[in-house]
Each structure stands twice: as structure tokens, then as C-alpha cells.
Scaffold this motif. Structure first.
Motif, PDB file in Angstrom:
ATOM      1  N   ALA A 108      43.635  34.951  45.696  1.00 16.85           N
ATOM      2  CA  ALA A 108      43.166  35.634  44.494  1.00 16.85           C
ATOM      3  C   ALA A 108      42.269  34.723  43.659  1.00 16.85           C
ATOM      4  O   ALA A 108      41.240  35.158  43.115  1.00 16.85           O
ATOM      5  N   TYR A 134      38.390  35.282  42.645  1.00 11.61           N
ATOM      6  CA  TYR A 134      38.035  35.261  41.218  1.00 11.61           C
ATOM      7  C   TYR A 134      36.894  34.279  40.961  1.00 11.61           C
ATOM      8  O   TYR A 134      35.999  34.537  40.150  1.00 11.61           O
ATOM      9  N   PRO A 170      40.927  40.106  41.083  1.00 17.34           N
ATOM     10  CA  PRO A 170      41.069  41.065  42.183  1.00 17.34           C
ATOM     11  C   PRO A 170      42.121  42.131  41.869  1.00 17.34           C
ATOM     12  O   PRO A 170      43.180  41.820  41.308  1.00 17.34           O
ATOM     13  N   CYS A 221      46.268  42.100  42.820  1.00 17.21           N
ATOM     14  CA  CYS A 221      46.654  40.756  43.276  1.00 17.21           C
ATOM     15  C   CYS A 221      47.975  40.291  42.655  1.00 17.21           C
ATOM     16  O   CYS A 221      48.621  39.371  43.169  1.00 17.21           O
TER      17      CYS A 221
END
Length: 355
Positions: free
Chosen positions: A221, A225, A232, A235
Motif C-alpha cells: 500500500a 501511495y 489505495p 488497503c
């Protein structure tokens, strides 16, 4: 005899009875292998008539030499790292195979091998998906040490610790299985205690799976990002979590290194299992787990030195949460949060520099 004759289970953990008398075999083993190959005799017969602790130790020393040569030729010092998740199980399989070939009771040793195979499969998969088996991949910590140590000293460090000591350590992690093997010649059946130890090992392996998966999900994640500057969907992490840069949820809310804690516990539990099998409070087999704990102390110190330099909030995490012993309360972000530089902004700055 390749295996000591013991009268009581307590004798099974006695260094002077089950280890010391067989050390001369270690010195003689290379010449015996050469003679056996030259005369075309059976290597299996030599294997069966050699004490299994000695043959396993001899193999770990041989691998140390292989690791040294390969690492120096390739200038890549993660050779032992690639085998870390495999070799303890190879040695446990060695003890089981030796028992079967000699027609000895092996049910308890087979039980050790069962959870050990599961441990290897999980850890090997985790190392693979992180790119550990990619050509040229190397643990970033070796590069940091190389930059701060004179090449001659690093070569000595490679000869001693990286190649040989680590290789021998991986054998000694499985050495308690030898005591269980010897004890099985007296107490052959699987007991409730053996089942309990197996259950504990499987529970620890499961906890490693959860902690590594939680860390994996966080970094996936975070990397997304950094690329998109957007959290996301689905996530499970907030923008604040990702900006922090390190995971503080799940098992990581209670322990800074839950995977490290479980890993050390697994081999300490195997040692305790050997004490249970031999009805002793302690034995020489503690050497493996003790040295493993020492290695993790050094590794954790270096890892956290790097993390505290990268993430401003990490020092607060260290103050609240234990490194390997879980805390009773979860981590709480401090009220006066230090200035946070978003990881997405750092990624953009890096790209700008490259342009």
C-alpha cells in the motif's frame, strides 16, 4: 557404534556421552569420504555408520567453505541468507533419514520434521516474494556494513561470521533433534508433550505468517501511495499510517518485530522439547538458540538504527512498544506528533532529482 548406548533418558543430553566420544569422527570424515569414493564403496554405508551429529556438523562446515567462495567470487554476501529458510529443515530431515536407514524408532523425529517443513515452506515463500532469490539481490545491511568497514576487515568478517559461523549456527538450531533422536531409542512413542510442542510450533509459524503478511500488505500500500499520492482503496490503512512510513497495526501494534520474536521462539521451543525428551533442565544444545538470539539483537539494532533515521515517529514507537517482548497495550500516536514528511512527497523529490 554410530549412536551412543545410553541407560537413561537423562544420559541422552549428556555431552560427555553423546557428543564428545564422536568428535574424532569429524576429523576422520574427509579422509573416509575420499577413500570410499576411491574404492567405490557405498557412501550410504559410510553415512549409516557415521554419527549423525558429526556428519551434519561436517556438512555445515563444508557449506561454509562453499558460501565463502561463492560470496567472494560474486561479491554478494547473501549466500547464507538464501539458504537460511532451508538448512535447518535439511538437518532435521537428515536426522529423520538416518533414523529410518538404521531401523531406529523415528516417530518423534518425524514429528519434528513435520512442522519444520511447514516452517521452511512459509519462510522460503516470504523470502522469494520479497525478491530474495532474484539474481544479484543482497540484504541491504551487508552493503551498509561494507561501506563502513575496511575491505580487509570485511573479508575477515565474511570468513568468520557470514560464511562459517552462520552456516554452523543453522546446523546447531537443529541439534536438539539429535537429543530427541537418542531419547527415542528409550522412549519410542509420541507423548502428549510431543503433541503439545508441535502445536506450539505450528501456532508460532501461524503468527509469523500473520505478521509477515501484515507487513507485506502495508508496504504494498505504501509503495502504491508513493507512486500515485493516493491511498489505495480497500488497503485498510489511512493516509496518516502511510505517511508515518512504518506499520503500527495488527501484531505490530504490540511488538516492533513480531516475526523476529516468533522466529527466536521456534528454536527455543525445539531446545525445550529436547530438554523434555531427555528429562533435563538444560543441555549443550542451548548453544544454537542462544547464539541466534545474539544475532537477532545485533540485526535488530542495525535495522532500527536505519528506521529511526528515516522515520521521525519511530523513536516514539520504540518508547512505547517492546522490540521482541510484546507490550500489553497497543501503540498510540503521540499527541505532539513530530513533523512528518509524506513518503509520496519524498518519492516525488527523488524523481525530480533524477530528472
Amino acid at each position: 557404534m554410530a549412536l551412543p548406548w545410553v541407560k537413561t533418558v537423562e544420559d541422552c543430553a549428556d555431552y560427555s556421552r553423546v557428543v564428545e566420544p564422536y568428535l574424532p569422527q569429524l576429523y576422520e570424515l574427509p579422509a573416509k569420504i575420499v577413500d570410499t569414493v576411491s574404492s567405490r564403496d557405498s557412501l550410504i554405508d559410510l553415512y549409516k555408520t557415521t554419527n549423525p551429529l558429526v556428519s551434519g556438523l561436517g556438512f555445515s562446515i563444508f557449506l561454509g567453505a562453499v558460501f565463502l567462495v561463492v560470496s567472494e567470487v560474486n561479491r554478494n554476501y547473501s549466500q547464507v541468507d538464501r539458504m537460511w529458510s532451508l538448512l535447518p529443515t535439511v538437518y532435521n530431515a537428515h536426522f529423520a533419514a538416518w533414523s529410518h536407514l538404521n531401523g531406529l524408532p523415528s516417530r518423534r523425529v518425524d514429528l519434528v520434521l513435520l512442522w519444520s517443513v511447514i516452517w521452511s515452506a512459509r519462510l522460503t515463500y516470504n523470502y522469494w516474494r520479497k525478491g530474495g532469490y532474484n539474481v544479484g539481490s543482497e540484504d541491504y545491511r551487508w552493503a551498509i556494513i561494507r561501506r563502513n568497514v575496511h575491505p580487509a576487515l570485511f573479508f575477515v568478517f565474511n570468513i568468520t561470521f557470514i560464511s562459517f559461523i552462520q552456516s554452523i549456527l543453522l546446523f546447531f538450531l537443529a541439534a536438539p533433534t539429535y537429543i530427541i533422536l537418542v531419547a527415542s531409542t528409550i522412549e519410542q512413542d509420541i507423548s502428549a508433550g510431543d503433541i503439545s510442542f508441535t502445536a506450539i510450533q505450528l501456532a508460532l509459524i501461524l503468527s509469523e505468517w500473520f505478521s509477515d503478511q501484515q507487513q507485506w500488505d502495508f508496504h504494498e500500500a505504501k509503495h502504491e501511495y508513493q507512486k500515485t499520492a493516493k491511498v489505495p482503496r480497500g488497503c485498510g490503512f489511512s493516509q496518516e499510517d502511510l505517511d508515518r512510513g512504518f506499520i503500527t497495526s495488527g501484531l505490530w501494534a504490540y511488538c516492533r518485530h513480531p516475526n523476529f520474536a516468533a522466529e527466536q521462539s521456534i528454536w527455543c521451543i525445539l531446545y525445550q522439547w529436547s530438554c523434555y525428551a531427555s528429562k533435563t533442565f538444560y543441555s549443550w544444545a542451548a548453544a544454537g538458540p542462544i547464539f541466534l538470539i545474539m544475532i537477532f539483537q545485533g540485526s535488530t539494532w542495525l535495522t532500527e538504527l536505519i528506521s529511526s533515521g528515516k522515520y521521525p515517529e519511530y523513536k516514539y514507537y520504540q518508547e512505547q512498544i517492546g522490540a521482541h517482548i510484546p507490550s500489553l497495550t497497543p501503540y498510540r500516536t503521540p499527541t505532539a506528533t513530530p513533523k512528518v514528511i509524506r513518503t509520496s512527497d519524498l518519492a516525488k523529490q527523488q524523481k525530480a532529482k533524477q530528472k
